[in-house]
Design a protein around this motif. Sequence first.
Motif, PDB file in Angstrom:
ATOM      1  N   LYS A 275       0.661  -1.097  -0.052  1.00 13.63           N
ATOM      2  CA  LYS A 275       0.342  -0.055  -0.151  1.00 13.63           C
ATOM      3  C   LYS A 275       0.938   1.012   0.198  1.00 13.63           C
ATOM      4  CE  LYS A 275      -3.811   2.090   0.784  1.00 13.63           C
ATOM      5  NZ  LYS A 275      -5.119   1.811  -0.365  1.00 13.63           N
ATOM      6  N   GLY A 308      -3.132  -4.357   7.797  1.00 17.82           N
ATOM      7  CA  GLY A 308      -4.259  -4.061   8.114  1.00 17.82           C
ATOM      8  C   GLY A 308      -3.991  -2.766   9.135  1.00 17.82           C
ATOM      9  N   SER A 309      -2.942  -1.632   9.154  1.00 18.27           N
ATOM     10  CA  SER A 309      -3.152  -0.923   9.915  1.00 18.27           C
ATOM     11  C   SER A 309      -3.362   0.495   9.206  1.00 18.27           C
ATOM     12  CB  SER A 309      -1.751  -0.492  10.684  1.00 18.27           C
ATOM     13  OG  SER A 309      -0.854  -0.079  10.146  1.00 18.27           O
ATOM     14  N   THR A 310      -3.637   1.520   9.611  1.00 16.32           N
ATOM     15  CA  THR A 310      -4.240   3.066   9.193  1.00 16.32           C
ATOM     16  C   THR A 310      -2.664   3.865   9.278  1.00 16.32           C
ATOM     17  OG1 THR A 310      -6.284   2.903   9.704  1.00 16.32           O
ATOM     18  CG2 THR A 310      -5.413   5.169   9.317  1.00 16.32           C
ATOM     19  N   VAL A 312      -1.796   7.064  10.032  1.00 20.77           N
ATOM     20  CA  VAL A 312      -2.237   8.406  10.177  1.00 20.77           C
ATOM     21  C   VAL A 312      -1.192  10.109  10.176  1.00 20.77           C
ATOM     22  CG1 VAL A 312      -2.720   9.181  12.973  1.00 20.77           C
ATOM     23  CG2 VAL A 312      -2.466   6.823  12.392  1.00 20.77           C
ATOM     24  N   ASP A 336      -5.985  10.594   6.938  1.00 26.99           N
ATOM     25  CA  ASP A 336      -5.262   9.107   6.678  1.00 26.99           C
ATOM     26  C   ASP A 336      -5.719   8.026   5.722  1.00 26.99           C
ATOM     27  OD1 ASP A 336      -4.868  10.142   9.145  1.00 26.99           O
ATOM     28  OD2 ASP A 336      -6.697   9.230   9.991  1.00 26.99           O
ATOM     29  N   THR A 338      -5.819   3.919   5.136  1.00 27.92           N
ATOM     30  CA  THR A 338      -6.151   2.816   5.815  1.00 27.92           C
ATOM     31  C   THR A 338      -5.904   1.502   5.000  1.00 27.92           C
ATOM     32  OG1 THR A 338      -8.644   2.572   4.150  1.00 27.92           O
ATOM     33  CG2 THR A 338      -8.643   3.811   7.140  1.00 27.92           C
ATOM     34  N   SER A 339      -5.929   0.550   5.213  1.00 32.42           N
ATOM     35  CA  SER A 339      -5.544  -0.587   4.590  1.00 32.42           C
ATOM     36  C   SER A 339      -6.105  -2.074   4.656  1.00 32.42           C
ATOM     37  CB  SER A 339      -3.463  -1.010   4.522  1.00 32.42           C
ATOM     38  OG  SER A 339      -3.585  -1.192   5.940  1.00 32.42           O
ATOM     39  N   THR A 341      -6.123  -5.899   5.223  1.00 35.20           N
ATOM     40  CA  THR A 341      -5.838  -7.307   6.115  1.00 35.20           C
ATOM     41  C   THR A 341      -4.304  -7.367   5.419  1.00 35.20           C
ATOM     42  OG1 THR A 341      -7.664  -8.032   7.623  1.00 35.20           O
ATOM     43  CG2 THR A 341      -6.173  -9.603   7.262  1.00 35.20           C
ATOM     44  N   HIS A 345       1.890  -1.144   4.422  1.00 36.10           N
ATOM     45  CA  HIS A 345       2.171   0.197   4.222  1.00 36.10           C
ATOM     46  C   HIS A 345       3.544   0.352   3.295  1.00 36.10           C
ATOM     47  CE1 HIS A 345      -1.771   2.188   4.903  1.00 36.10           C
ATOM     48  NE2 HIS A 345      -2.066   1.937   6.601  1.00 36.10           N
TER      49      HIS A 345
END
Length: 355
Positions: A275, A308-310, A312, A336, A338-339, A341, A345
């Motif tokens: 991502k 799967g985290s964001t 920020v 922000d 998002t991604s 699972t 990033h």
Amino acid sequence: MPFNVPTLRQLNADGWADVEASLDEVLPKFGVEKALNSSVSSAIRDLYDYQTLIVRQIIPTTESEDQTIVDIARTEGVIRKLASGAVGPVSFTGTSPIPVDTVMTYQDGRSYRVTSSASPDGGTVIVQVQAEDVGSETNLDAGEELTLSSTVPGVSPIGLSGGLSGGAAIEPISQLLERLLFRKRNPPMGGAEHDYVAWCREVDGVSRAWAIGAYQGGSTMGYAFVFDEREDIFPTVTDKQAMTDYIYRHQDPATGVFVGRPAGIEAINIDLTAKTTDLAIHLTPDTDDNRMAVLTNLQSYWATLSPGSTLVLAKVRTAIGEIDGVDNYALDLNADVTSATEELHVLGEVVWAIP
């Protein structure tokens, strides 16, 4: 309460005051007493420094000596990963097997030695090779050509790599310390989520790993891992197969006892995709030092993100704005990110101007 180590100047002043008080007279600025006081104060300061050194070795931290971290990690069952060479398959067109220990080279001079050879099948001979050197530079993408150093009757001299991987430099002390602290905070439990993370990170070159319980329902465990030292951080087919075998059953690096996933649990490799987020930043003042400091901070923040985290926005801004030399900045990211699972990033291209 905290204990403050006195400076040499303080020790000198306190010692001189004690000497004058003991002799009950004001001494000249230069004399035998002054020399003796300076010598004793310096020796006392050396003792304080030695005690400070010992304190830093008792509990492993970034301030500890490298060998201290290596030794303590070994006692905790976390063994430093040594440098390794790439391994994997190479296919040749031919009708006869290639002898073990046959050497082949890549166009830049890298050499690889045959460790096993399968019987010819349909005019193709597949051999397993290992790099003769070590380091991530020994890894080779699938489809790259390798040339036999000596002729093998019935075999074409040009072979194609099936993807050689596993080559890595010796584990950095910072990563060893991370694994040691992870082990202390997450003791082995015979198949808990954190055990899969620890197992993945025991493999040469793996720098980050994650595990998700009940990934595809009960009795399943999903895991993912990356190689930050490589240009392409995501694992190859060879890496995935090697990790599957390792998680199924392997010898513990410290004890030699065979460990691995518990019976009845299906371990599933999570195929991660990138991502990617590109950034445009304008710094004030825009200097090379500021750019390097900001880029280092951004890379450090991205390294903390899991699948799967964001991403920020506020933390990206903090990574830029906390640099002492940066008075002001402009950033094109305004929300922000998002991604999913299966997405991780990745910091993309950083342009040092706002379009």
